[in-house]
Design a protein around this motif. Structure first.
Motif, short mmCIF file in Angstrom:
data_model
loop_
_atom_site.label_atom_id
_atom_site.label_comp_id
_atom_site.label_asym_id
_atom_site.label_seq_id
_atom_site.Cartn_x
_atom_site.Cartn_y
_atom_site.Cartn_z
N ASP A 62 43.42 43.25 34.20
CA ASP A 62 43.53 44.34 35.17
C ASP A 62 44.39 43.94 36.37
O ASP A 62 45.23 44.73 36.84
CB ASP A 62 42.14 44.75 35.67
N THR A 63 44.17 42.73 36.85
CA THR A 63 44.90 42.27 38.03
C THR A 63 46.38 42.07 37.72
O THR A 63 47.26 42.51 38.48
CB THR A 63 44.27 40.98 38.57
N HIS A 123 39.18 41.13 33.74
CA HIS A 123 39.55 41.16 35.15
C HIS A 123 40.94 40.56 35.37
O HIS A 123 41.72 41.07 36.19
CB HIS A 123 38.52 40.42 35.98
N ARG A 151 39.63 38.37 41.25
CA ARG A 151 38.23 38.46 41.66
C ARG A 151 37.50 39.45 40.77
O ARG A 151 38.07 40.43 40.30
CB ARG A 151 38.12 38.92 43.12
N GLY A 152 36.21 39.17 40.58
CA GLY A 152 35.35 40.10 39.86
C GLY A 152 34.78 41.14 40.80
O GLY A 152 35.05 41.14 42.01
N PRO A 153 33.93 42.04 40.27
CA PRO A 153 33.30 43.08 41.11
C PRO A 153 32.45 42.51 42.24
O PRO A 153 32.25 43.17 43.26
CB PRO A 153 32.43 43.85 40.11
N ASP A 154 31.97 41.27 42.07
CA ASP A 154 31.18 40.61 43.11
C ASP A 154 32.04 39.96 44.17
O ASP A 154 31.53 39.36 45.13
CB ASP A 154 30.24 39.58 42.49
N THR A 199 40.34 43.10 45.24
CA THR A 199 40.44 43.91 44.03
C THR A 199 41.86 43.88 43.47
O THR A 199 42.82 43.50 44.15
CB THR A 199 40.05 45.36 44.31
#
Length: 238
Positions: free
Chosen positions: A60-61, A57, A45-48, A21
């Motif tokens: 955010d990272t 994403h 990485r995505g939520p998966d 995350t």
């Protein structure tokens, strides 16, 4: 310069400390910078839990990392298999609003020339990933070769002697073409530490982290990315 490659496409089966995350990656970034890393290479990485180039994403990272370790350059992978895969992955990259400091682009991939132009046009730097003499030949002929940030010599061979011969061949092509770009050289798995030491001996930059391997020079499993960075910067390994 020592770069920390925090996660790649690795899973928690490979090592339980692989960060996924945005907050995990940012927390790990703080630890490796404290251990001596001067740049970061990450795979958002995505939520998966899978690698992603999705603009939200990615933003955010990057924002989480920059809030935690301001001023540390951050690079992202653009490799061919990241969804949506192939040439289609150019579209999410084209949509990026929050930009990395640089990206890695592999010359073995079909759209490398176009992707280099796209990324440079957006104002990010490019690490030109070269795996072979053929890749090096292709790279030195590109009109944008001299505009790249650095050459990234990536030794994937698991036989160390074979890998070092590949590195010699790549360097010969770059030298013959008069390339003045900085070089970052690293290995993978069995070749991580031998190639790292060769990079140090040649005065090149290098990288260390769980993307490339999970073992310390002793052969013991590292505790985490920071453990690998501390080992790399220990006097016996520089």
């Amino acid at each position: 310069m020592l770069q920390a490659c925090l996660n790649g496409g690795r899973t928690r089966e490979f090592h339980p400390a692989v960060p996924f995350t945005a907050s995990e990656i940012a927390g790990d970034a703080a630890l490796v910078v404290a251990a001596g890393a001067r740049e970061l290479h990450i795979h958002p990485r995505g939520p998966d839990g899978l690698e992603t180039l999705d603009p939200d994403h990615v933003a955010d990272t990057l924002q989480a990392i920059r809030a935690t370790v301001p001023g540390i350059p951050v690079g992202l992978s653009t490799h061919w298999r990241i969804a949506p895969g192939g040439i289609a992955r150019q579209e999410p990259i084209r949509q990026w609003k929050t930009l990395p400091d640089y990206v890695s682009i592999n010359l073995i991939e079909d759209d490398a020339e176009d992707l280099i132009a796209l990324v440079l046009g957006k104002g990010s730097g490019v690490e030109a990933g070269i795996w072979s003499v053929d890749d090096a030949d292709r790279f030195v002929r590109l009109s944008n070769a001299g505009k790249c940030l650095r050459v990234l010599i990536e030794i994937n061979e698991q036989d160390v002697e074979e890998g070092l011969r590949v590195a010699e061949g790549i360097q010969a092509v770059l030298n013959a073409a008069g390339s003045k770009l900085p070089i970052l050289m690293h290995g993978d798995e069995a070749s991580v530490w031998p190639v790292y030491r060769e990079a140090m001996a040649r005065g090149f930059d290098s990288r260390i982290g769980l993307e490339d391997g999970n073992l310390l020079p002793s052969g013991q499993m590292a505790k985490d990315n920071a453990d690998l960075l501390r080992a790399a910067l220990a006097p016996g390994n520089r």
